[in-house]
Design a protein around this motif. Sequence first.
Motif, PDB file in Angstrom:
ATOM      1  N   GLU A 137       0.853  -1.199   0.000  1.00 51.52           N
ATOM      2  CA  GLU A 137       0.000   0.000   0.000  1.00 51.52           C
ATOM      3  C   GLU A 137       0.889   1.249   0.000  1.00 51.52           C
ATOM      4  O   GLU A 137       1.755   1.404   0.859  1.00 51.52           O
ATOM      5  CB  GLU A 137      -0.893  -0.002   1.244  1.00 51.52           C
ATOM      6  CG  GLU A 137      -1.790   1.199   1.367  1.00 51.52           C
ATOM      7  CD  GLU A 137      -2.945   1.182   0.381  1.00 51.52           C
ATOM      8  OE1 GLU A 137      -3.361   2.279  -0.021  1.00 51.52           O
ATOM      9  OE2 GLU A 137      -3.417   0.101   0.013  1.00 51.52           O
ATOM     10  N   PRO A 138       0.700   2.129  -0.951  1.00 53.11           N
ATOM     11  CA  PRO A 138       1.523   3.344  -0.975  1.00 53.11           C
ATOM     12  C   PRO A 138       1.157   4.274   0.191  1.00 53.11           C
ATOM     13  O   PRO A 138       0.091   4.156   0.787  1.00 53.11           O
ATOM     14  CB  PRO A 138       1.160   3.987  -2.314  1.00 53.11           C
ATOM     15  CG  PRO A 138      -0.209   3.483  -2.620  1.00 53.11           C
ATOM     16  CD  PRO A 138      -0.288   2.095  -2.029  1.00 53.11           C
ATOM     17  N   ALA A 139       2.054   5.169   0.462  1.00 46.01           N
ATOM     18  CA  ALA A 139       1.779   6.164   1.501  1.00 46.01           C
ATOM     19  C   ALA A 139       0.612   7.035   1.053  1.00 46.01           C
ATOM     20  O   ALA A 139       0.442   7.309  -0.135  1.00 46.01           O
ATOM     21  CB  ALA A 139       3.016   7.022   1.737  1.00 46.01           C
ATOM     22  N   ARG A 140      -0.184   7.452   2.011  1.00 44.49           N
ATOM     23  CA  ARG A 140      -1.311   8.338   1.704  1.00 44.49           C
ATOM     24  C   ARG A 140      -0.807   9.773   1.771  1.00 44.49           C
ATOM     25  O   ARG A 140      -0.024  10.128   2.654  1.00 44.49           O
ATOM     26  CB  ARG A 140      -2.447   8.159   2.714  1.00 44.49           C
ATOM     27  CG  ARG A 140      -2.884   6.730   2.915  1.00 44.49           C
ATOM     28  CD  ARG A 140      -3.534   6.162   1.647  1.00 44.49           C
ATOM     29  NE  ARG A 140      -3.877   4.773   1.827  1.00 44.49           N
ATOM     30  CZ  ARG A 140      -5.062   4.337   2.205  1.00 44.49           C
ATOM     31  NH1 ARG A 140      -6.026   5.181   2.439  1.00 44.49           N
ATOM     32  NH2 ARG A 140      -5.272   3.045   2.343  1.00 44.49           N
ATOM     33  N   THR A 141      -1.278  10.595   0.866  1.00 44.09           N
ATOM     34  CA  THR A 141      -0.842  11.991   0.842  1.00 44.09           C
ATOM     35  C   THR A 141      -2.045  12.913   0.799  1.00 44.09           C
ATOM     36  O   THR A 141      -3.139  12.528   0.363  1.00 44.09           O
ATOM     37  CB  THR A 141       0.061  12.284  -0.380  1.00 44.09           C
ATOM     38  OG1 THR A 141      -0.671  12.012  -1.570  1.00 44.09           O
ATOM     39  CG2 THR A 141       1.330  11.453  -0.343  1.00 44.09           C
ATOM     40  N   ARG A 142      -1.817  14.107   1.243  1.00 49.19           N
ATOM     41  CA  ARG A 142      -2.829  15.160   1.171  1.00 49.19           C
ATOM     42  C   ARG A 142      -2.087  16.473   1.010  1.00 49.19           C
ATOM     43  O   ARG A 142      -1.043  16.695   1.608  1.00 49.19           O
ATOM     44  CB  ARG A 142      -3.683  15.180   2.431  1.00 49.19           C
ATOM     45  CG  ARG A 142      -4.763  16.244   2.365  1.00 49.19           C
ATOM     46  CD  ARG A 142      -5.732  16.104   3.486  1.00 49.19           C
ATOM     47  NE  ARG A 142      -6.626  17.253   3.504  1.00 49.19           N
ATOM     48  CZ  ARG A 142      -7.887  17.179   3.854  1.00 49.19           C
ATOM     49  NH1 ARG A 142      -8.418  16.025   4.190  1.00 49.19           N
ATOM     50  NH2 ARG A 142      -8.622  18.256   3.895  1.00 49.19           N
ATOM     51  N   GLY A 143      -2.641  17.361   0.224  1.00 47.87           N
ATOM     52  CA  GLY A 143      -1.964  18.622  -0.073  1.00 47.87           C
ATOM     53  C   GLY A 143      -2.053  19.656   1.021  1.00 47.87           C
ATOM     54  O   GLY A 143      -1.122  20.419   1.232  1.00 47.87           O
ATOM     55  N   ARG A 144      -3.181  19.687   1.760  1.00 47.67           N
ATOM     56  CA  ARG A 144      -3.366  20.777   2.725  1.00 47.67           C
ATOM     57  C   ARG A 144      -4.320  20.338   3.833  1.00 47.67           C
ATOM     58  O   ARG A 144      -5.294  19.642   3.587  1.00 47.67           O
ATOM     59  CB  ARG A 144      -3.942  21.984   1.982  1.00 47.67           C
ATOM     60  CG  ARG A 144      -4.227  23.182   2.816  1.00 47.67           C
ATOM     61  CD  ARG A 144      -4.907  24.267   1.955  1.00 47.67           C
ATOM     62  NE  ARG A 144      -5.293  25.382   2.772  1.00 47.67           N
ATOM     63  CZ  ARG A 144      -4.657  26.538   2.808  1.00 47.67           C
ATOM     64  NH1 ARG A 144      -3.601  26.730   2.058  1.00 47.67           N
ATOM     65  NH2 ARG A 144      -5.078  27.509   3.586  1.00 47.67           N
ATOM     66  N   LEU A 145      -4.025  20.785   5.055  1.00 53.02           N
ATOM     67  CA  LEU A 145      -4.909  20.553   6.202  1.00 53.02           C
ATOM     68  C   LEU A 145      -4.899  21.839   7.037  1.00 53.02           C
ATOM     69  O   LEU A 145      -3.909  22.182   7.666  1.00 53.02           O
ATOM     70  CB  LEU A 145      -4.439  19.361   7.030  1.00 53.02           C
ATOM     71  CG  LEU A 145      -5.399  18.847   8.095  1.00 53.02           C
ATOM     72  CD1 LEU A 145      -6.703  18.344   7.459  1.00 53.02           C
ATOM     73  CD2 LEU A 145      -4.766  17.728   8.898  1.00 53.02           C
ATOM     74  N   ASP A 146      -6.038  22.553   6.999  1.00 44.99           N
ATOM     75  CA  ASP A 146      -6.151  23.828   7.706  1.00 44.99           C
ATOM     76  C   ASP A 146      -6.287  23.616   9.210  1.00 44.99           C
ATOM     77  O   ASP A 146      -6.665  22.529   9.660  1.00 44.99           O
ATOM     78  CB  ASP A 146      -7.362  24.611   7.179  1.00 44.99           C
ATOM     79  CG  ASP A 146      -7.156  25.097   5.756  1.00 44.99           C
ATOM     80  OD1 ASP A 146      -6.038  25.542   5.452  1.00 44.99           O
ATOM     81  OD2 ASP A 146      -8.110  25.027   4.962  1.00 44.99           O
ATOM     82  N   PRO A 147      -6.039  24.658  10.011  1.00 46.92           N
ATOM     83  CA  PRO A 147      -6.203  24.549  11.453  1.00 46.92           C
ATOM     84  C   PRO A 147      -7.627  24.119  11.817  1.00 46.92           C
ATOM     85  O   PRO A 147      -8.600  24.648  11.289  1.00 46.92           O
ATOM     86  CB  PRO A 147      -5.927  25.969  11.970  1.00 46.92           C
ATOM     87  CG  PRO A 147      -5.053  26.576  10.916  1.00 46.92           C
ATOM     88  CD  PRO A 147      -5.517  25.980   9.625  1.00 46.92           C
TER      89      PRO A 147
END
Length: 152
Positions: A101-111
């Motif tokens: 399983e590849p690593a999961r990524t996300r571009g942005r996570l706001d406060p």
Amino acid sequence: MDIAAFAVSVLALLASAYAVVYARQSAKADASMARIEGERRAEEVADRERALEASLRADLSVEAAAPEQNTDPSLVVTNNGGGVATDLTLRAEGPGTDPREPARTRGRLDPGDRWHVQSVGNLNLRGRVAEVELTWMDQSGGGRLQMQVPFG
């Protein structure tokens, strides 16, 4: 008359000596107060800088999602800090996870936002612990979190 002039001279000498001692003590007190005021101002500036840095930093946490949220084990990443987290990468390893399983990524996570990462493993992960690694970037440079997450 000479005794009176001598007495006046002695009194003048004593008065000037007292004035010199008083002036020195006053100067020391003024210097001490200036030093204390300078330290207080420096501490206020440092407090403001720490508050600004904290507002730029993302403070991320990872926990297992409640079982009713998903039939497969999943994780929830929360940004508890004041800064925006970008370039998030999450890896979960352990019994019940797929090593391919590849690593999961996300571009942005706001406060204050949450990221629900679904299906990080199969049902065999229930009741076990996964090794989780999370990395991100923020305005203070970024961070890395490594922890063990138990699945219920």
